[in-house]
Write an enzyme that holds these catalytic residues in place. Structure first.
Site, mmCIF file in Angstrom:
data_model
loop_
_atom_site.group_PDB
_atom_site.id
_atom_site.type_symbol
_atom_site.label_atom_id
_atom_site.label_comp_id
_atom_site.label_asym_id
_atom_site.label_seq_id
_atom_site.Cartn_x
_atom_site.Cartn_y
_atom_site.Cartn_z
ATOM 1 N N ASP A 21 19.844 -64.737 -34.346
ATOM 2 C CA ASP A 21 20.261 -65.345 -33.075
ATOM 3 C C ASP A 21 21.671 -65.933 -33.167
ATOM 4 O O ASP A 21 22.088 -66.395 -34.223
ATOM 5 C CB ASP A 21 19.259 -66.440 -32.679
ATOM 6 C CG ASP A 21 19.409 -66.840 -31.223
ATOM 7 O OD1 ASP A 21 19.876 -66.011 -30.421
ATOM 8 O OD2 ASP A 21 19.066 -67.987 -30.894
ATOM 9 N N HIS A 38 27.476 -58.987 -30.333
ATOM 10 C CA HIS A 38 26.396 -58.117 -30.815
ATOM 11 C C HIS A 38 26.929 -57.118 -31.853
ATOM 12 O O HIS A 38 26.255 -56.799 -32.823
ATOM 13 C CB HIS A 38 25.733 -57.383 -29.644
ATOM 14 C CG HIS A 38 25.020 -58.316 -28.706
ATOM 15 N ND1 HIS A 38 24.118 -59.260 -29.158
ATOM 16 C CD2 HIS A 38 25.068 -58.467 -27.352
ATOM 17 C CE1 HIS A 38 23.646 -59.946 -28.123
ATOM 18 N NE2 HIS A 38 24.216 -59.491 -27.017
ATOM 19 N N LEU A 132 12.576 -51.102 -50.282
ATOM 20 C CA LEU A 132 12.529 -52.186 -49.289
ATOM 21 C C LEU A 132 11.889 -51.651 -48.013
ATOM 22 O O LEU A 132 12.279 -50.590 -47.511
ATOM 23 C CB LEU A 132 13.954 -52.685 -48.974
ATOM 24 C CG LEU A 132 14.067 -53.714 -47.845
ATOM 25 C CD1 LEU A 132 13.426 -55.040 -48.228
ATOM 26 C CD2 LEU A 132 15.539 -53.956 -47.458
HETATM 27 C C1 IPE Z 1 15.216 -64.246 -29.830
HETATM 28 O O1 IPE Z 1 16.426 -64.749 -29.387
HETATM 29 C C2 IPE Z 1 15.225 -62.757 -29.785
HETATM 30 C C3 IPE Z 1 16.110 -62.103 -30.730
HETATM 31 C C4 IPE Z 1 16.925 -62.639 -31.569
HETATM 32 C C5 IPE Z 1 16.047 -60.672 -30.720
HETATM 33 P P1 IPE Z 1 16.671 -65.209 -27.874
HETATM 34 O O2 IPE Z 1 18.085 -65.623 -27.808
HETATM 35 O O3 IPE Z 1 16.228 -64.154 -26.955
HETATM 36 O O4 IPE Z 1 15.693 -66.453 -27.748
HETATM 37 P P2 IPE Z 1 15.745 -67.723 -26.775
HETATM 38 O O5 IPE Z 1 15.947 -67.197 -25.386
HETATM 39 O O6 IPE Z 1 16.873 -68.583 -27.212
HETATM 40 O O7 IPE Z 1 14.436 -68.418 -26.982
HETATM 41 C C1 IPE Z 2 20.670 -62.574 -30.544
HETATM 42 O O1 IPE Z 2 21.801 -63.213 -30.083
HETATM 43 C C2 IPE Z 2 20.650 -61.117 -30.205
HETATM 44 C C3 IPE Z 2 19.702 -60.750 -29.148
HETATM 45 C C4 IPE Z 2 18.866 -61.554 -28.572
HETATM 46 C C5 IPE Z 2 19.693 -59.367 -28.720
HETATM 47 P P1 IPE Z 2 21.913 -63.791 -28.619
HETATM 48 O O2 IPE Z 2 22.473 -62.720 -27.729
HETATM 49 O O3 IPE Z 2 20.633 -64.379 -28.148
HETATM 50 O O4 IPE Z 2 22.996 -64.920 -28.807
HETATM 51 P P2 IPE Z 2 23.025 -66.349 -28.138
HETATM 52 O O5 IPE Z 2 21.734 -67.030 -28.525
HETATM 53 O O6 IPE Z 2 23.155 -66.155 -26.676
HETATM 54 O O7 IPE Z 2 24.214 -67.003 -28.764
HETATM 55 MG MG MG Z 3 19.863 -66.247 -28.353
#
Ligand code: IPE
Ligand code: IPE
Ligand code: MG
Length: 255
Positions: A21, A38, A132
């Site tokens: 995240d 990303h 792995l």
């Molecule tokens: C969780 O992150 C999903 C992934 C990293 C794939 P999100 O960014 O979607 O989660 P919330 O919305 O902060 O809970």
């Molecule tokens: C995690 O990073 C990747 C996915 C959920 C696909 P985020 O896109 O949720 O990044 P933040 O949390 O908004 O910074």
């Molecule tokens: Mg996120």
């Protein structure tokens, strides 16, 4: 719990589960589009895989895209799908060469045919690898997983192959994603949020949780090592008492 490095036994998790995240915030802090975050996040995936290979971690499960992430703005979802397809095309050779077995869990039907095909090809190609076990959770939700496991048991009941009285934790566990792996020993979430966000709800029942403020694209081996060191010092009790789970003393000092 021992903090003396000379006496502390180094315990390596067999199975590591990670919520990757913070990509969006990483980009926003640089005044760049979220898609750039990303892309940077995709590089960090390799840092994590390298680390697992070096440390002899047997299984790595990465949360790449949740059931709920489909609700993000269309352009962000589109960028993620493009990245996903590109990574599948680019990385599978190298993963195969390094002995990584790749699998996907989640609602695969929601992806385009092209992505679905690449996923199956990656799984087929790496099926015999054992160094792995890499599982990518994509279009995955813990609630979806429990629902699909229940549906699978219900089908057996309806077909007359299963007695409802035989449905217990073990039966449900056998239909959950990752059933063939030991449950995750250690969970890591980057990005500073201290929540599970519908990741492996069933499988994380006794997993050790570790959170860091670091954003996913900033991931480095030193951070992963900190998580491992922390894990190594924890006592996992699984509902028992400390004395029950403590290893038998090997070098008691007599008075
Ligand atoms: C969780 O992150 C999903 C992934 C990293 C794939 P999100 O960014 O979607 O989660 P919330 O919305 O902060 O809970
Ligand atoms: C995690 O990073 C990747 C996915 C959920 C696909 P985020 O896109 O949720 O990044 P933040 O949390 O908004 O910074
Ligand atoms: Mg996120």
């Amino acid at each position: 719990m021992s903090s003396d490095p000379a006496t502390a036994a180094v315990r390596i998790p067999r199975h590591l589960a990670v919520i990757m995240d913070g990509n969006g915030r990483w980009a926003e802090r640089r005044r760049r589009p979220r898609a750039i975050g990303h892309r940077a996040g995709a590089r960090a995936v390799n840092v994590c895989i390298d680390f697992c290979l070096e440390r002899g971690i047997e299984a790595l499960t990465l949360f790449a895209f949740s059931s709920e992430n489909w609700g993000r703005p269309e352009d962000e979802v589109g960028a993620l799908m493009k990245l996903f397809l590109g990574a599948l095309e680019r990385e599978v050779d190298e993963l195969d060469r390094r002995g990584v077995r790749v699998r996907f869990i989640g609602e695969r039907e929601r992806f385009s045919e092209a992505i679905g095909r690449q996923m199956s090809a990656a799984e087929d190609r790496t099926r015999a690898n054992t160094r792995l076990h890499l599982t990518i959770a994509a279009s995955y939700g813990g609630r979806w997983d429990i629902a699909q496991a229940a549906r699978s048991l219900a089908r057996d009941v309806a077909a007359g192959h299963l007695d409802p009285d035989d449905i217990d934790e073990r039966a449900l566990a056998s239909r959950m994603s990752l059933a063939e792996l030991p449950p995750p020993d250690l969970f890591i979430r980057t990005g500073g949020e201290t929540r599970i966000s519908n990741f492996l709800l069933w499988q994380l029942a006794y997993t050790e949780l570790w959170f860091t403020e670091l954003l996913w694209p900033e991931l480095d081996a030193a951070t992963l090592q900190r998580a491992l060191d922390d894990y190594s010092g924890r006592q996992r009790r699984f509902g028992l008492t400390g004395a029950q789970v403590a290893p038998a003393p090997t070098n008691e000092i007599s008075e």
